[in-house]
Design a protein around this motif. Structure first.
Motif, PDB file in Angstrom:
ATOM      1  N   GLU A 183       1.271   5.846  -7.589  1.00 50.55           N
ATOM      2  CA  GLU A 183       1.824   7.086  -7.566  1.00 50.55           C
ATOM      3  C   GLU A 183       3.359   7.231  -6.828  1.00 50.55           C
ATOM      4  N   ILE A 184       3.805   6.243  -6.622  1.00 51.54           N
ATOM      5  CA  ILE A 184       5.088   5.952  -5.929  1.00 51.54           C
ATOM      6  C   ILE A 184       6.265   5.033  -6.541  1.00 51.54           C
ATOM      7  N   LYS A 185       7.340   5.091  -6.221  1.00 51.36           N
ATOM      8  CA  LYS A 185       8.174   4.272  -6.989  1.00 51.36           C
ATOM      9  C   LYS A 185       8.020   2.735  -6.181  1.00 51.36           C
ATOM     10  N   PRO A 186       8.250   1.907  -7.004  1.00 45.39           N
ATOM     11  CA  PRO A 186       8.425   0.234  -6.819  1.00 45.39           C
ATOM     12  C   PRO A 186       9.261   0.153  -5.202  1.00 45.39           C
ATOM     13  N   GLU A 187      10.247   0.668  -5.133  1.00 47.56           N
ATOM     14  CA  GLU A 187      11.063   0.739  -3.714  1.00 47.56           C
ATOM     15  C   GLU A 187      10.323   1.188  -2.744  1.00 47.56           C
ATOM     16  N   GLU A 188       9.906   2.587  -3.046  1.00 46.36           N
ATOM     17  CA  GLU A 188       8.997   3.190  -2.050  1.00 46.36           C
ATOM     18  C   GLU A 188       7.809   2.503  -1.534  1.00 46.36           C
ATOM     19  N   LEU A 189       7.022   1.910  -2.467  1.00 44.76           N
ATOM     20  CA  LEU A 189       5.974   0.969  -2.110  1.00 44.76           C
ATOM     21  C   LEU A 189       6.164  -0.109  -1.286  1.00 44.76           C
ATOM     22  N   GLU A 190       7.389  -0.888  -1.517  1.00 46.05           N
ATOM     23  CA  GLU A 190       7.807  -1.784  -0.392  1.00 46.05           C
ATOM     24  C   GLU A 190       8.150  -1.528   0.698  1.00 46.05           C
ATOM     25  N   GLN A 191       8.862  -0.177   0.826  1.00 46.57           N
ATOM     26  CA  GLN A 191       8.961   0.375   2.281  1.00 46.57           C
ATOM     27  C   GLN A 191       7.837   0.819   2.900  1.00 46.57           C
ATOM     28  N   VAL A 192       6.778   1.272   1.990  1.00 48.97           N
ATOM     29  CA  VAL A 192       5.174   1.629   2.949  1.00 48.97           C
ATOM     30  C   VAL A 192       4.646   0.315   3.246  1.00 48.97           C
ATOM     31  N   LYS A 193       4.789  -0.734   2.519  1.00 44.90           N
ATOM     32  CA  LYS A 193       4.083  -2.247   3.137  1.00 44.90           C
ATOM     33  C   LYS A 193       4.881  -2.550   4.104  1.00 44.90           C
ATOM     34  N   MET A 194       6.328  -2.289   4.346  1.00 49.50           N
ATOM     35  CA  MET A 194       6.980  -3.003   5.230  1.00 49.50           C
ATOM     36  C   MET A 194       6.443  -2.161   6.691  1.00 49.50           C
ATOM     37  N   VAL A 195       6.334  -0.757   6.759  1.00 50.45           N
ATOM     38  CA  VAL A 195       5.753   0.039   7.620  1.00 50.45           C
ATOM     39  C   VAL A 195       4.448  -0.485   8.152  1.00 50.45           C
ATOM     40  N   ILE A 196       3.719  -0.527   7.260  1.00 46.51           N
ATOM     41  CA  ILE A 196       2.381  -1.233   7.477  1.00 46.51           C
ATOM     42  C   ILE A 196       2.279  -2.579   8.304  1.00 46.51           C
ATOM     43  N   LYS A 197       3.199  -3.400   7.678  1.00 45.70           N
ATOM     44  CA  LYS A 197       3.167  -4.719   8.319  1.00 45.70           C
ATOM     45  C   LYS A 197       3.789  -4.825   9.766  1.00 45.70           C
ATOM     46  N   LYS A 198       4.618  -3.520  10.059  1.00 44.49           N
ATOM     47  CA  LYS A 198       5.113  -3.479  11.248  1.00 44.49           C
ATOM     48  C   LYS A 198       4.020  -3.102  12.216  1.00 44.49           C
ATOM     49  N   LEU A 199       3.410  -2.080  11.677  1.00 44.95           N
ATOM     50  CA  LEU A 199       2.363  -1.610  12.379  1.00 44.95           C
ATOM     51  C   LEU A 199       0.922  -2.444  13.012  1.00 44.95           C
ATOM     52  N   GLN A 200       0.794  -3.346  11.692  1.00 51.13           N
ATOM     53  CA  GLN A 200      -0.499  -4.068  11.808  1.00 51.13           C
ATOM     54  C   GLN A 200      -0.146  -5.287  11.044  1.00 51.13           C
ATOM     55  N   PRO A 201       0.314  -6.139  11.702  1.00 48.42           N
ATOM     56  CA  PRO A 201       0.815  -7.514  11.026  1.00 48.42           C
ATOM     57  C   PRO A 201      -0.229  -8.546  10.508  1.00 48.42           C
ATOM     58  N   LYS A 202      -1.457  -8.108  11.052  1.00 52.08           N
ATOM     59  CA  LYS A 202      -2.133  -9.253  10.482  1.00 52.08           C
ATOM     60  C   LYS A 202      -3.322  -8.918   9.801  1.00 52.08           C
ATOM     61  N   ALA A 203      -3.518  -7.809   9.339  1.00 55.18           N
ATOM     62  CA  ALA A 203      -4.494  -7.063   8.349  1.00 55.18           C
ATOM     63  C   ALA A 203      -4.070  -7.640   6.869  1.00 55.18           C
ATOM     64  N   GLU A 204      -4.990  -7.931   6.150  1.00 54.91           N
ATOM     65  CA  GLU A 204      -4.613  -7.943   4.689  1.00 54.91           C
ATOM     66  C   GLU A 204      -4.368  -6.729   3.949  1.00 54.91           C
ATOM     67  N   ILE A 205      -3.361  -6.769   3.370  1.00 58.67           N
ATOM     68  CA  ILE A 205      -3.257  -5.613   2.604  1.00 58.67           C
ATOM     69  C   ILE A 205      -3.318  -5.902   0.829  1.00 58.67           C
ATOM     70  N   ILE A 206      -4.438  -4.825   0.386  1.00 57.54           N
ATOM     71  CA  ILE A 206      -4.888  -5.009  -0.996  1.00 57.54           C
ATOM     72  C   ILE A 206      -4.126  -3.772  -1.696  1.00 57.54           C
ATOM     73  N   GLU A 207      -3.401  -3.932  -2.597  1.00 58.12           N
ATOM     74  CA  GLU A 207      -2.652  -2.864  -3.453  1.00 58.12           C
ATOM     75  C   GLU A 207      -3.809  -2.264  -4.481  1.00 58.12           C
TER      76      GLU A 207
END
Length: 396
Positions: A183-207
Motif C-alpha cells: 500500500e506504499i511506494k517502494p521508496e517509502e517502504l525503504e524509509q519505513v524500514k530504516m525508521v524501524i531499524k533505528k528504533l529496534q535494530p535487533k528484531a527480525e523484520i518480515i514484510e
C-alpha cells in the motif's frame, strides 16, 4: 517434568492486522493445538468475533478466551495469569497465542507472563509456560504517515499517544511483521524500514500483506529473552555505543584537563551512513539544565523531525534527583529516576564507588555521576539547531 507451554504475544496498534495474522496462524498451526487469548477494550470483543467468523473457532469452542473491559497490561493482569493457568490445566492445548489490545504496552504483559514462568518457582508455584516470542504487527501505511515518510492519512487521528504506543511496540519485540507493504511506494517502504531499524535494530523484520507469513517465524521460535529484548531498543544501543566511544577517547587522551573539557561538550552521530534523512545522535553534557528554560524547549519540542528521544537529565534547582526524559512523537514527559550517587554522603559515595569500580571511569570531579545524556532518533533533524537550543538551556 511438565512440558512448558510456549506463549507468543502479538502486539500492534489498532488496524495493523493482528486479527488477520491470528486467523492465518490458526489455519496453519504446524502441528500445534493453539489456544487464543484475545484482549479488546470495550463492551463487545470485536476481535474475538472476527476470529470466530473466520471459521477457525466457533462460538462454543473453548480455545478462544476473550478478555474484555480492560487491558492486559494493567487492569486485567490477574485475569491474564488466571486464563493462562486455566488453559494449561485443561491439557487440551500445547500453545498459547495472546492477541493484545492495540493500546497495550508490551513490557508489562511480558513481565506478567514471565512472573508465571521464570519466577513461578520463587513463589512455590509450578512452571507452566514460557514466553517464546513477542511479535509486533506494524501497519506500513500508518508508519509512513506517522513518521512523515509519506503523505497518506493526513490528520486522520489527533491522538498524541499513537506514536508513543507504536514506538513502544516496535522497541520491545523479537519479530516485526511489517504488514500492508503493497500500500506504499517502494521508496517509502525503504524509509519505513530504516525508521524501524533505528528504533529496534535487533528484531527480525518480515514484510507481508494480509498477515501471510511463515508460521514458524511466529510459533515456537525459542527467540525470547527478557534481558536481551529489554536492552535491544535503538536508543539504548546508541547510549552503549556512545559510552564505548567515551572510553576509547579517555583512554587515548592521557591528560585530564583537556579530556574533561571534551567530555563536557560532546555529541556523537552513530549508525550507518544517513539514508532518507534518518539519523541519530547523542547529546551529552555534565552541567545541569535550567528547569524553566528546558520546560520551554520541551513545550516546543521539534517532534516533526525527532521520532524518538530518551535519556537522563538533571536540573540545577534539584541537584540530587535524576530524571528520565522520554519523547515519542508529540508525547513528551520526564519522571524521577532516583538520586545521584554524588548527592549521597561522602562515605556512602566512596563505598558505592569501591563496590562499583566501573562508575569511577565516568565520575566527574565537579559533577560526580550527574549528567545529561539524550539520544535523538529522527528524520531530517537539524542536529546543530537542536544542540544549540539545548545548550541555551544549560545552567552552567
Amino acid at each position: 517434568m511438565r512440558k512448558l507451554i510456549p506463549v507468543t504475544l502479538l502486539t500492534g496498534y489498532l488496524g495493523a492486522g493482528k486479527t488477520t495474522l491470528v486467523n492465518h496462524v490458526l489455519n496453519n498451526q504446524k502441528g500445534f493445538k493453539v489456544a487464543v487469548i484475545v484482549n479488546d477494550i470495550g463492551e463487545v470483543n470485536i476481535d474475538a468475533t472476527l476470529i470466530q467468523k473466520g471459521g477457525v473457532v466457533n462460538q462454543t469452542d473453548d480455545s478462544l478466551v476473550p478478555l474484555s473491559n480492560g487491558c492486559i497490561c494493567c487492569t486485567l493482569k490477574v485475569d491474564l495469569m488466571k486464563q493462562i493457568v486455566d488453559i494449561a490445566s485443561t491439557g487440551k492445548f500445547d500453545y498459547i497465542l495472546i492477541e493484545a489490545s492495540g493500546i497495550c504496552e508490551p513490557i508489562p504483559i511480558a513481565q506478567t507472563i514471565t512472573a508465571i514462568s521464570e519466577d513461578a518457582e520463587g513463589y512455590g508455584l509450578p512452571q507452566i509456560c514460557r514466553l517464546d516470542n513477542i511479535v509486533s504487527v506494524v501497519d506500513a501505511l500508518r508508519l509512513a504517515t506517522e513518521f512523515g515518510c509519506g503523505s497518506y492519512l493526513e490528520n486522520e487521528v489527533d491522538d498524541e499517544d499513537i506514536e508513543n504506543l507504536i514506538i513502544q511496540q516496535i522497541e520491545f519485540c523479537n519479530t516485526i511483521i511489517l504488514n500492508k507493504v503493497d500500500e506504499i511506494k517502494p521508496e517509502e517502504l525503504e524509509q519505513v524500514k530504516m525508521v524501524i531499524k533505528k528504533l529496534q535494530p535487533k528484531a527480525e523484520i518480515i514484510e507481508t500483506n494480509y498477515g501471510k507469513v511463515d508460521v514458524a517465524k511466529i510459533l515456537n521460535t525459542k527467540s525470547f529473552d527478557l534481558d536481551e529484548v529489554a536492552s535491544s531498543a535503538g536508543w539504548l544501543q546508541e547510549l552503549e555505543s556512545d559510552e564505548n566511544e567515551h572510553e576509547e577517547h579517555d583512554h587515548d587522551d592521557n591528560h585530564d584537563e583537556h579530556g574533561h573539557e571534551h567530555h563536557h561538550h560532546h555529541e556523537h552521530e552513530h549508525g550507518e551512513t544517513e539514508e532518507y534523512g534518518i539519523s541519530s545522535f547523542v547529546y551529552y553534557r555534565r552541567a545541569p539544565f535550567n528547569r524553566s528554560k528546558f520546560e520551554e524547549f520541551a513545550d516546543n519540542f521539534p517532534n516533526k523531525t525527532v521520532i524518538r528521544c530518551k535519556g537522563l537529565l538533571w536540573f540545577s534547582n534539584e541537584p540530587s534527583i535524576g530524571y528520565v526524559f522520554e519523547q515519542a512523537g508529540k508525547q513528551v514527559q520526564a519522571f524521577e529516576s532516583g538520586e545521584w550517587i554524588a548527592s549521597a554522603p561522602k562515605q556512602e559515595q566512596l563505598q558505592i564507588l569501591r563496590e562499583n569500580p566501573e562508575l569511577v571511569e565516568d565520575w566527574d570531579e565537579q559533577y560526580g555521576d550527574r549528567m545529561i545524556k539524550l539520544v535523538f532518533i529522527g528524520r531530517n533533524m537539524n542536529k546543530d539547531e537542536i544542540i544549540e537550543k539545548l545548550d541555551k538551556c544549560l545552567d552552567d
